[in-house]
Design a protein around this motif. Sequence first.
Motif, PDB file in Angstrom:
ATOM      1  N   PHE A 146       0.833  -1.205   0.000  1.00 46.78           N
ATOM      2  CA  PHE A 146       0.000   0.000   0.000  1.00 46.78           C
ATOM      3  C   PHE A 146       0.870   1.259   0.000  1.00 46.78           C
ATOM      4  O   PHE A 146       0.648   2.188  -0.771  1.00 46.78           O
ATOM      5  N   PHE A 147       1.860   1.297   0.879  1.00 46.35           N
ATOM      6  CA  PHE A 147       2.711   2.489   0.990  1.00 46.35           C
ATOM      7  C   PHE A 147       3.707   2.595  -0.161  1.00 46.35           C
ATOM      8  O   PHE A 147       4.033   3.692  -0.599  1.00 46.35           O
ATOM      9  N   ALA A 148       4.180   1.465  -0.649  1.00 52.06           N
ATOM     10  CA  ALA A 148       5.157   1.487  -1.741  1.00 52.06           C
ATOM     11  C   ALA A 148       4.516   1.894  -3.058  1.00 52.06           C
ATOM     12  O   ALA A 148       5.126   2.613  -3.851  1.00 52.06           O
ATOM     13  N   GLN A 149       3.303   1.406  -3.306  1.00 53.05           N
ATOM     14  CA  GLN A 149       2.631   1.732  -4.561  1.00 53.05           C
ATOM     15  C   GLN A 149       1.117   1.713  -4.368  1.00 53.05           C
ATOM     16  O   GLN A 149       0.456   0.720  -4.657  1.00 53.05           O
ATOM     17  N   PRO A 150       0.545   2.833  -3.881  1.00 54.49           N
ATOM     18  CA  PRO A 150      -0.910   2.881  -3.767  1.00 54.49           C
ATOM     19  C   PRO A 150      -1.532   2.809  -5.165  1.00 54.49           C
ATOM     20  O   PRO A 150      -1.022   3.423  -6.103  1.00 54.49           O
ATOM     21  N   LEU A 151      -2.603   2.041  -5.294  1.00 53.59           N
ATOM     22  CA  LEU A 151      -3.221   1.846  -6.606  1.00 53.59           C
ATOM     23  C   LEU A 151      -4.573   2.540  -6.744  1.00 53.59           C
ATOM     24  O   LEU A 151      -4.858   3.150  -7.760  1.00 53.59           O
ATOM     25  N   HIS A 152      -5.421   2.413  -5.747  1.00 49.04           N
ATOM     26  CA  HIS A 152      -6.756   3.013  -5.819  1.00 49.04           C
ATOM     27  C   HIS A 152      -6.609   4.533  -5.785  1.00 49.04           C
ATOM     28  O   HIS A 152      -5.781   5.074  -5.043  1.00 49.04           O
ATOM     29  N   PRO A 153      -7.380   5.266  -6.587  1.00 47.65           N
ATOM     30  CA  PRO A 153      -7.266   6.731  -6.610  1.00 47.65           C
ATOM     31  C   PRO A 153      -7.406   7.381  -5.228  1.00 47.65           C
ATOM     32  O   PRO A 153      -6.723   8.356  -4.925  1.00 47.65           O
ATOM     33  N   TYR A 154      -8.265   6.835  -4.368  1.00 45.67           N
ATOM     34  CA  TYR A 154      -8.403   7.397  -3.023  1.00 45.67           C
ATOM     35  C   TYR A 154      -7.118   7.196  -2.226  1.00 45.67           C
ATOM     36  O   TYR A 154      -6.666   8.105  -1.513  1.00 45.67           O
ATOM     37  N   SER A 155      -6.504   6.039  -2.350  1.00 50.88           N
ATOM     38  CA  SER A 155      -5.238   5.765  -1.659  1.00 50.88           C
ATOM     39  C   SER A 155      -4.136   6.705  -2.144  1.00 50.88           C
ATOM     40  O   SER A 155      -3.350   7.211  -1.350  1.00 50.88           O
ATOM     41  N   VAL A 156      -4.083   6.944  -3.441  1.00 52.36           N
ATOM     42  CA  VAL A 156      -3.082   7.860  -4.002  1.00 52.36           C
ATOM     43  C   VAL A 156      -3.312   9.271  -3.447  1.00 52.36           C
ATOM     44  O   VAL A 156      -2.363   9.955  -3.053  1.00 52.36           O
ATOM     45  N   ALA A 157      -4.575   9.695  -3.382  1.00 52.23           N
ATOM     46  CA  ALA A 157      -4.892  11.023  -2.841  1.00 52.23           C
ATOM     47  C   ALA A 157      -4.502  11.115  -1.370  1.00 52.23           C
ATOM     48  O   ALA A 157      -3.951  12.134  -0.930  1.00 52.23           O
ATOM     49  N   LEU A 158      -4.767  10.066  -0.597  1.00 53.15           N
ATOM     50  CA  LEU A 158      -4.369  10.061   0.812  1.00 53.15           C
ATOM     51  C   LEU A 158      -2.858  10.188   0.956  1.00 53.15           C
ATOM     52  O   LEU A 158      -2.361  10.961   1.766  1.00 53.15           O
ATOM     53  N   MET A 159      -2.128   9.416   0.171  1.00 49.93           N
ATOM     54  CA  MET A 159      -0.669   9.447   0.262  1.00 49.93           C
ATOM     55  C   MET A 159      -0.118  10.807  -0.170  1.00 49.93           C
ATOM     56  O   MET A 159       0.906  11.243   0.337  1.00 49.93           O
ATOM     57  N   SER A 160      -0.784  11.490  -1.079  1.00 49.22           N
ATOM     58  CA  SER A 160      -0.298  12.799  -1.508  1.00 49.22           C
ATOM     59  C   SER A 160      -0.480  13.840  -0.408  1.00 49.22           C
ATOM     60  O   SER A 160       0.173  14.875  -0.430  1.00 49.22           O
ATOM     61  N   ALA A 161      -1.352  13.578   0.553  1.00 48.47           N
ATOM     62  CA  ALA A 161      -1.621  14.525   1.637  1.00 48.47           C
ATOM     63  C   ALA A 161      -0.709  14.329   2.838  1.00 48.47           C
ATOM     64  O   ALA A 161      -0.739  15.130   3.767  1.00 48.47           O
ATOM     65  N   VAL A 162       0.115  13.296   2.839  1.00 47.82           N
ATOM     66  CA  VAL A 162       1.005  13.033   3.969  1.00 47.82           C
ATOM     67  C   VAL A 162       2.067  14.132   4.035  1.00 47.82           C
ATOM     68  O   VAL A 162       2.778  14.371   3.056  1.00 47.82           O
ATOM     69  N   PRO A 163       2.163  14.819   5.178  1.00 49.33           N
ATOM     70  CA  PRO A 163       3.166  15.869   5.289  1.00 49.33           C
ATOM     71  C   PRO A 163       4.584  15.287   5.288  1.00 49.33           C
ATOM     72  O   PRO A 163       4.811  14.200   5.807  1.00 49.33           O
ATOM     73  N   THR A 164       5.512  16.001   4.718  1.00 46.16           N
ATOM     74  CA  THR A 164       6.917  15.596   4.715  1.00 46.16           C
ATOM     75  C   THR A 164       7.780  16.794   5.081  1.00 46.16           C
ATOM     76  O   THR A 164       7.348  17.943   4.954  1.00 46.16           O
ATOM     77  N   VAL A 165       8.986  16.525   5.502  1.00 46.24           N
ATOM     78  CA  VAL A 165       9.909  17.587   5.855  1.00 46.24           C
ATOM     79  C   VAL A 165      10.477  18.215   4.586  1.00 46.24           C
ATOM     80  O   VAL A 165      10.572  19.424   4.465  1.00 46.24           O
ATOM     81  N   GLY A 166      10.841  17.382   3.625  1.00 49.47           N
ATOM     82  CA  GLY A 166      11.438  17.892   2.384  1.00 49.47           C
ATOM     83  C   GLY A 166      10.387  18.195   1.331  1.00 49.47           C
ATOM     84  O   GLY A 166       9.288  17.681   1.351  1.00 49.47           O
ATOM     85  N   GLY A 167      10.745  19.041   0.429  1.00 45.20           N
ATOM     86  CA  GLY A 167       9.843  19.314  -0.698  1.00 45.20           C
ATOM     87  C   GLY A 167       9.074  20.604  -0.576  1.00 45.20           C
ATOM     88  O   GLY A 167       8.807  21.256  -1.568  1.00 45.20           O
ATOM     89  N   GLY A 168       8.659  20.944   0.634  1.00 46.81           N
ATOM     90  CA  GLY A 168       7.983  22.203   0.907  1.00 46.81           C
ATOM     91  C   GLY A 168       6.869  22.567  -0.048  1.00 46.81           C
ATOM     92  O   GLY A 168       5.949  21.796  -0.283  1.00 46.81           O
ATOM     93  N   ARG A 169       6.969  23.744  -0.621  1.00 43.51           N
ATOM     94  CA  ARG A 169       5.917  24.274  -1.502  1.00 43.51           C
ATOM     95  C   ARG A 169       5.751  23.450  -2.769  1.00 43.51           C
ATOM     96  O   ARG A 169       4.652  23.290  -3.265  1.00 43.51           O
ATOM     97  N   ARG A 170       6.867  22.952  -3.310  1.00 42.74           N
ATOM     98  CA  ARG A 170       6.779  22.150  -4.537  1.00 42.74           C
ATOM     99  C   ARG A 170       5.924  20.903  -4.295  1.00 42.74           C
ATOM    100  O   ARG A 170       5.047  20.573  -5.070  1.00 42.74           O
ATOM    101  N   ARG A 171       6.162  20.232  -3.172  1.00 36.30           N
ATOM    102  CA  ARG A 171       5.391  19.031  -2.853  1.00 36.30           C
ATOM    103  C   ARG A 171       3.930  19.380  -2.559  1.00 36.30           C
ATOM    104  O   ARG A 171       3.025  18.694  -2.998  1.00 36.30           O
ATOM    105  N   ALA A 172       3.708  20.469  -1.838  1.00 33.92           N
ATOM    106  CA  ALA A 172       2.342  20.886  -1.522  1.00 33.92           C
ATOM    107  C   ALA A 172       1.568  21.220  -2.793  1.00 33.92           C
ATOM    108  O   ALA A 172       0.376  20.937  -2.902  1.00 33.92           O
TER     109      ALA A 172
END
Length: 99
Positions: free
Chosen positions: A3-29
């Motif tokens: 699930f974490f390595a390769q989310p497949l369902h569109p909802y799972s992908v959307a959830l993973m895109s919302a996970v905050p990270t330290v790196g990436g900042g504005r570009r990731r957001a």
Amino acid sequence: RAFFAQPLHPYSVALMSAVPTVGGGRRRAAGRIKLTGDPPSPIDPPHGCRFAGRCPVAEPACAAEPPPLREVVPGHWVRCRRVGLADGLPLPPLRLQAD
């Protein structure tokens, strides 16, 4: 792990895109998947895919019938008719933005 390595369902992908990270900042957001609409009622869920009303890649068949649960690769199951296969590897219909 799958699930974490390769989310497949569109909802799972959307959830993973919302996970905050330290790196990436504005570009990731800026690359986050922003869902529109309201979640379906748990008391009166829609007939087809429960996520179809908010899914950016939904097609009419998604709302018409519940998608079957299928094993796309050994040990990785998904309930989305839009997940494909290419050379034996699963292809999610929606992708996370690369860092």
